[in-house]
Design a protein around this motif. Sequence first.
Motif, mmCIF file in Angstrom:
data_model
loop_
_atom_site.group_PDB
_atom_site.id
_atom_site.type_symbol
_atom_site.label_atom_id
_atom_site.label_comp_id
_atom_site.label_asym_id
_atom_site.label_seq_id
_atom_site.Cartn_x
_atom_site.Cartn_y
_atom_site.Cartn_z
ATOM 1 N N ASP A 294 41.831 45.871 49.744
ATOM 2 C CA ASP A 294 42.274 46.311 48.425
ATOM 3 C C ASP A 294 41.352 45.800 47.322
ATOM 4 O O ASP A 294 41.319 46.360 46.217
ATOM 5 N N ASN A 295 40.605 44.730 47.613
ATOM 6 C CA ASN A 295 39.769 44.103 46.573
ATOM 7 C C ASN A 295 38.268 44.208 46.820
ATOM 8 O O ASN A 295 37.486 43.837 45.939
ATOM 9 N N ILE A 296 37.860 44.684 47.973
ATOM 10 C CA ILE A 296 36.446 44.659 48.325
ATOM 11 C C ILE A 296 35.584 45.515 47.397
ATOM 12 O O ILE A 296 34.421 45.194 47.134
ATOM 13 N N GLU A 297 36.158 46.566 46.840
ATOM 14 C CA GLU A 297 35.363 47.477 46.006
ATOM 15 C C GLU A 297 35.267 46.997 44.556
ATOM 16 O O GLU A 297 34.169 46.955 43.977
ATOM 17 N N ASN A 298 36.380 46.604 43.962
ATOM 18 C CA ASN A 298 36.390 46.288 42.533
ATOM 19 C C ASN A 298 36.534 44.804 42.205
ATOM 20 O O ASN A 298 36.361 44.400 41.051
ATOM 21 N N ASN A 299 36.846 43.984 43.212
ATOM 22 C CA ASN A 299 37.009 42.549 42.961
ATOM 23 C C ASN A 299 36.484 41.740 44.148
ATOM 24 O O ASN A 299 37.212 40.956 44.756
ATOM 25 N N PRO A 300 35.200 41.912 44.494
ATOM 26 C CA PRO A 300 34.650 41.283 45.697
ATOM 27 C C PRO A 300 34.250 39.823 45.462
ATOM 28 O O PRO A 300 34.535 39.248 44.411
ATOM 29 N N ASN A 301 33.572 39.288 46.475
ATOM 30 C CA ASN A 301 33.017 37.933 46.426
ATOM 31 C C ASN A 301 34.104 36.874 46.291
ATOM 32 O O ASN A 301 34.008 35.938 45.509
ATOM 33 N N LYS A 302 35.142 37.051 47.090
ATOM 34 C CA LYS A 302 36.280 36.146 47.085
ATOM 35 C C LYS A 302 36.659 35.768 48.525
ATOM 36 O O LYS A 302 36.258 36.418 49.486
ATOM 37 N N ILE A 303 37.462 34.703 48.628
ATOM 38 C CA ILE A 303 38.098 34.330 49.889
ATOM 39 C C ILE A 303 39.595 34.549 49.719
ATOM 40 O O ILE A 303 40.183 34.122 48.719
ATOM 41 N N VAL A 304 40.215 35.221 50.678
ATOM 42 C CA VAL A 304 41.664 35.400 50.638
ATOM 43 C C VAL A 304 42.302 34.129 51.199
ATOM 44 O O VAL A 304 42.024 33.744 52.333
ATOM 45 N N THR A 305 43.130 33.482 50.410
ATOM 46 C CA THR A 305 43.797 32.267 50.875
ATOM 47 C C THR A 305 45.310 32.462 50.851
ATOM 48 O O THR A 305 45.824 33.380 50.203
ATOM 49 N N PHE A 306 46.007 31.585 51.574
ATOM 50 C CA PHE A 306 47.467 31.615 51.616
ATOM 51 C C PHE A 306 47.968 30.247 51.185
ATOM 52 O O PHE A 306 47.654 29.226 51.803
ATOM 53 N N CYS A 307 48.747 30.205 50.115
ATOM 54 C CA CYS A 307 49.211 28.934 49.576
ATOM 55 C C CYS A 307 50.543 29.137 48.860
ATOM 56 O O CYS A 307 50.720 30.136 48.147
#
Length: 321
Positions: free
Chosen positions: A273-286
């Motif tokens: 859902d984020n790779i196109e408009n909000n990339p360069n991130k790590i998905v974390t769970f917290c």
Amino acid sequence: MKIAILTSGGDSSGMNVAIKRFVEYSYEKNFTPYFIYDGLEGLIDGKIKKANYKDVRGIICRGGTIIRSSRSKRWFDKEYRKKAYENLKKQSIDALIILGGDGSFRALNVFYKEFKIPFIGIPATIDNDIALNEYSIGVDTALNVIRSAIDDIRDTASSFSRAFVIETMGRECGYLALISAISNGAEMCLIPEMSYNLDRLKEKYLKEIKNGRNYFLAIVAEGVKKTEFIKEWFEREIGFESRITILGHIQRGGAPTTIERLRAVEFMSLALDNIENNPNKIVTFCDDKFILRNLEEIINSKYSLPKKALEIAKPLMGLDG
């Protein structure tokens, strides 16, 4: 948009669930999914192939990763990273999704700084040692594998009145040992992150023996490097015949649990859902929710074990609660 996925470092159960979701959800979003086989080594060697529904048929119940993984010494050489970049350009790949642990994310950070390939990272390691993240793909299945092994060992320990020293994986992280000791009622828990007091444990155990205890389960993280010593300590100081069980790589395998499958799907859905408009991130769970974080923030932060679990486990280390 063409998106490629690779799995890097140690495999973990649930990776295949994420891979299946990657392919199916990519097509839903009109992306074109690609597989990179053999991790970073495969990226260097150009093992890149367009993925389809047939590739992910029947994989959701399998542990490991169908696209395989690796640890790459060549990646430390910029010449090979440049070759990896050229292989992506040959296939017109627009972005990367990587499933892996701390080492994989650091490798990704170097690659991004050099070549600016957009990415999303997903924690996938049974060590569960990613900073600012409470859950990595593979953890719940590994904990359930350990639980099953401890349940079986308990039968023999109680039948023969023995002490069993059970070594868990995790490198320098004691997460698996800590959570397993608490959730399986072990009498001892030793992890790299905490000190321990064998004199207090001895005093405690001898009292418990007088009160009817006739076996012991000691969970020792591999990073402590004291498994053999603890076995001998039980025999010398407590007077119990002892055995060692090193669980080893069985902790990485096995069919992913229901929680594992759900988390893997959720991780991957947010990534795409984020790779196109909000990339360069790590998905974390917290705190029971998914959070996108900057890679630099994670790399520059220190991982810590759950405070509540550490407090509960202190008596298992001979420390004051």
